[in-house]
Scaffold this motif. Structure first.
Motif, PDB file in Angstrom:
ATOM      1  N   LEU A   1      -7.958   5.061   1.258  1.00  0.00           N
ATOM      2  CA  LEU A   1      -8.540   5.249   0.074  1.00  0.00           C
ATOM      3  C   LEU A   1      -8.846   7.385   0.373  1.00  0.00           C
ATOM      4  O   LEU A   1      -9.121   7.704  -1.507  1.00  0.00           O
ATOM      5  N   GLU A   2      -8.214   7.623   1.329  1.00  0.00           N
ATOM      6  CA  GLU A   2      -8.205   9.011   0.773  1.00  0.00           C
ATOM      7  C   GLU A   2      -7.082   9.304   0.702  1.00  0.00           C
ATOM      8  O   GLU A   2      -6.242  11.106   0.067  1.00  0.00           O
ATOM      9  N   GLY A   3      -6.017   8.903   0.455  1.00  0.00           N
ATOM     10  CA  GLY A   3      -4.772   9.341   0.152  1.00  0.00           C
ATOM     11  C   GLY A   3      -3.815   8.900   1.104  1.00  0.00           C
ATOM     12  O   GLY A   3      -2.198  10.058   0.834  1.00  0.00           O
ATOM     13  N   GLY A   4      -3.951   9.084   1.953  1.00  0.00           N
ATOM     14  CA  GLY A   4      -2.648   9.006   3.425  1.00  0.00           C
ATOM     15  C   GLY A   4      -2.395   7.868   3.256  1.00  0.00           C
ATOM     16  O   GLY A   4      -2.408   6.369   3.392  1.00  0.00           O
ATOM     17  N   VAL A   5      -0.494   8.030   3.711  1.00  0.00           N
ATOM     18  CA  VAL A   5      -0.043   6.399   3.747  1.00  0.00           C
ATOM     19  C   VAL A   5       0.601   6.339   5.087  1.00  0.00           C
ATOM     20  O   VAL A   5       0.901   7.770   5.933  1.00  0.00           O
ATOM     21  N   THR A   6       0.364   4.892   5.936  1.00  0.00           N
ATOM     22  CA  THR A   6       0.913   4.228   6.880  1.00  0.00           C
ATOM     23  C   THR A   6       2.096   4.020   6.899  1.00  0.00           C
ATOM     24  O   THR A   6       2.272   3.081   5.159  1.00  0.00           O
ATOM     25  N   VAL A   7       3.622   4.450   7.148  1.00  0.00           N
ATOM     26  CA  VAL A   7       4.282   4.056   6.831  1.00  0.00           C
ATOM     27  C   VAL A   7       5.288   3.447   8.307  1.00  0.00           C
ATOM     28  O   VAL A   7       5.354   3.904   9.665  1.00  0.00           O
ATOM     29  N   LYS A   8       5.515   1.802   7.804  1.00  0.00           N
ATOM     30  CA  LYS A   8       6.341   1.871   9.397  1.00  0.00           C
ATOM     31  C   LYS A   8       7.885   1.370   9.053  1.00  0.00           C
ATOM     32  O   LYS A   8       8.087   0.993   7.487  1.00  0.00           O
ATOM     33  N   PHE A   9       8.941   1.621   9.681  1.00  0.00           N
ATOM     34  CA  PHE A   9      10.063   1.609   9.652  1.00  0.00           C
ATOM     35  C   PHE A   9      10.179   0.334  10.445  1.00  0.00           C
ATOM     36  O   PHE A   9      10.166   0.316  12.202  1.00  0.00           O
ATOM     37  N   GLU A  10      11.406  -0.368  10.180  1.00  0.00           N
ATOM     38  CA  GLU A  10      11.350  -1.373  11.132  1.00  0.00           C
ATOM     39  C   GLU A  10      10.578  -2.738  12.188  1.00  0.00           C
ATOM     40  O   GLU A  10      10.386  -2.481  12.808  1.00  0.00           O
TER      41      GLU A  10
END
Length: 242
Positions: A90-99
């Protein structure tokens, strides 16, 4: 004399071809290192962008459009390198998963390390934060990577399972695990586990197998001629086999 000359040329050319295949493996290995460095660099930048976007948009008045565009471009580039998934909070941060493993979130980055095979020099990507370290006699540490490799190479490569995505895995598969030779074709289990999925290793093993059979057949012909009873071929002046 002509037979010896031609045979020597044949073996030399075969050695050169096999050496060229080994060099291609080494080139892929270097490229693989570069791809991992690129992924780690993207992770660092995504972490910075997360913090900047959250800070700028915290008041609800301003939108960090340029930073969001840059972040989207990085995510697009990451998608070319491997199978990624990401969510925005909601605050604009992303969590990115790789494989399927977290690469970056709001708190930190999870970098990929490169384990080096002492015999071949081949790199194996692994998750640094998940690897245990073992103290060596010389005071250095060795990473134990068996349970934290980026890729499970035993999984079947298929579109349905999403295991055929990304240039990093493509390079890893193409390079293979070792210098393949004719012995890799003699063990079906080893072939299926280590060689079958690599085009380059298949070529190396089949080529070496071809040369091995030709040389073996030629040696057999010469041996048969040498041991023929009453023959003089490949014998010294005393009649002994050379």
């Amino acid at each position: 004399g002509l037979l010896i000359q031609r045979s020597s040329q044949f073996v030399e050319q075969a050695t050169n071809v096999y050496g060229a295949l080994c060099n291609y493996q080494d080139n892929l290995n270097v490229q693989l290192r570069g791809e991992v460095d690129k992924i780690n660099g993207y992770a660092e930048r995504l972490f910075q962008l997360n913090n900047d976007i959250i800070r700028i948009e915290a008041g609800g008045i301003e939108q960090a459009n340029d930073l969001r565009d840059e972040r989207n471009n990085i995510l697009d580039e990451l998608g070319k390198l491997g199978n990624i998934d990401y969510t925005e909070d909601l605050e604009g941060g992303v969590t990115v998963k790789f494989e399927s493993h977290v690469l970056v979130n709001r708190a930190m980055t999870f970098k990929i390390g490169m384990d080096t095979d002492p015999e071949t020099g081949f790199y194996t990507p692994f998750w640094l934060t998940d690897a245990k370290k073992e103290l060596q006699e010389d005071g250095t540490f060795k990473y134990l990577i068996d349970n934290c490799k980026v890729y499970d190479m035993s999984r079947v490569i298929s579109t349905e399972a999403n295991t055929d995505i990304g240039s990093l895995k493509g390079m890893l598969l193409a390079r293979g695990t070792h210098r393949a030779d004719y012995t890799d074709l003699q063990d079906a289990k080893q072939y299926n586990e280590e060689v079958a999925s690599s085009v380059l290793m298949n070529v190396m093993a089949e080529f070496d197998n071809l040369i091995h059979h030709i040389v073996s057949e030629m040696n057999q012909v010469l041996e048969n001629a040498a041991v023929k009873e009453g023959g003089t071929y490949l014998r010294d002046e005393n009649g002994s086999v050379i």
